[in-house]
Write a protein that holds these residues in place. Structure first.
Motif, mmCIF file in Angstrom:
data_model
loop_
_atom_site.group_PDB
_atom_site.id
_atom_site.type_symbol
_atom_site.label_atom_id
_atom_site.label_comp_id
_atom_site.label_asym_id
_atom_site.label_seq_id
_atom_site.Cartn_x
_atom_site.Cartn_y
_atom_site.Cartn_z
ATOM 1 N N VAL A 1 53.196 39.487 28.078
ATOM 2 C CA VAL A 1 52.669 40.286 26.971
ATOM 3 C C VAL A 1 52.250 39.408 25.799
ATOM 4 N N LYS A 2 52.391 38.104 25.913
ATOM 5 C CA LYS A 2 52.020 37.206 24.832
ATOM 6 C C LYS A 2 50.506 37.086 24.695
ATOM 7 N N CYS A 3 49.764 37.338 25.770
ATOM 8 C CA CYS A 3 48.311 37.220 25.746
ATOM 9 C C CYS A 3 47.683 38.435 25.071
ATOM 10 N N LEU A 4 46.814 38.174 24.135
ATOM 11 C CA LEU A 4 46.053 39.237 23.501
ATOM 12 C C LEU A 4 44.831 39.537 24.359
ATOM 13 N N PRO A 5 44.356 40.779 24.353
ATOM 14 C CA PRO A 5 43.172 41.111 25.154
ATOM 15 C C PRO A 5 41.961 40.234 24.815
ATOM 16 N N ARG B 1 45.059 40.162 40.905
ATOM 17 C CA ARG B 1 44.387 41.360 41.407
ATOM 18 C C ARG B 1 43.630 42.055 40.273
ATOM 19 N N VAL B 2 42.502 42.652 40.614
ATOM 20 C CA VAL B 2 41.686 43.297 39.589
ATOM 21 C C VAL B 2 42.421 44.480 38.948
ATOM 22 N N ASP B 3 43.217 45.229 39.715
ATOM 23 C CA ASP B 3 43.942 46.355 39.111
ATOM 24 C C ASP B 3 44.990 45.863 38.120
ATOM 25 N N LEU B 4 45.652 44.773 38.432
ATOM 26 C CA LEU B 4 46.626 44.196 37.494
ATOM 27 C C LEU B 4 45.936 43.619 36.261
ATOM 28 N N PHE B 5 44.773 42.996 36.477
ATOM 29 C CA PHE B 5 44.049 42.439 35.340
ATOM 30 C C PHE B 5 43.624 43.544 34.373
ATOM 31 N N LEU B 6 43.123 44.658 34.906
ATOM 32 C CA LEU B 6 42.702 45.766 34.047
ATOM 33 C C LEU B 6 43.867 46.317 33.235
ATOM 34 N N LYS B 7 45.047 46.405 33.848
ATOM 35 C CA LYS B 7 46.228 46.897 33.138
ATOM 36 C C LYS B 7 46.714 45.863 32.118
ATOM 37 N N THR B 8 46.827 44.610 32.529
ATOM 38 C CA THR B 8 47.341 43.554 31.654
ATOM 39 C C THR B 8 46.426 43.325 30.454
#
Length: 91
Positions: A70-74, A2-9
């Motif tokens: 949380v392992k993925c960096l932005p 979801r786009v809202d989850l992607f923006l937060k993650t």
């Protein structure tokens, strides 16, 4: 995802509720169309996010397997294609 989850993650917004409010206000576009919070995004999608003082356009590079990852960096999740500052009216 979801786009809202992607923006937060991806840490483009601090909280999911803020991302949902932005989508509801029409401040998030996916591939040039207004996105509701449940809109699915994937690699290759173009997002335009309008904050109060700037507009950022990004390309989604990768979608994490879960929102708890949380392992993925932005930097691994998206690439900024454009970043425009909006001057405030009192300036």
């Amino acid at each position: 995802m979801r786009v809202d989850l992607f923006l937060k993650t991806s840490r483009l917004v601090k909280r999911r509720t803020v991302a949902q409010e932005m989508c509801g206000a029409g401040r998030v576009l996916v591939n040039g169309q207004e996105a509701k919070p449940a809109k699915e995004v994937g690699p290759g999608d173009a997002l335009r996010i309008s904050y109060s003082t700037r507009i950022i356009e990004i390309e989604v590079l990768k979608v994490p397997a879960s929102s708890n990852n949380v392992k993925c960096l932005p930097e691994e999740l998206f690439r900024v294609t454009s970043d425009h500052r909006i001057p405030r009216e009192d300036e």
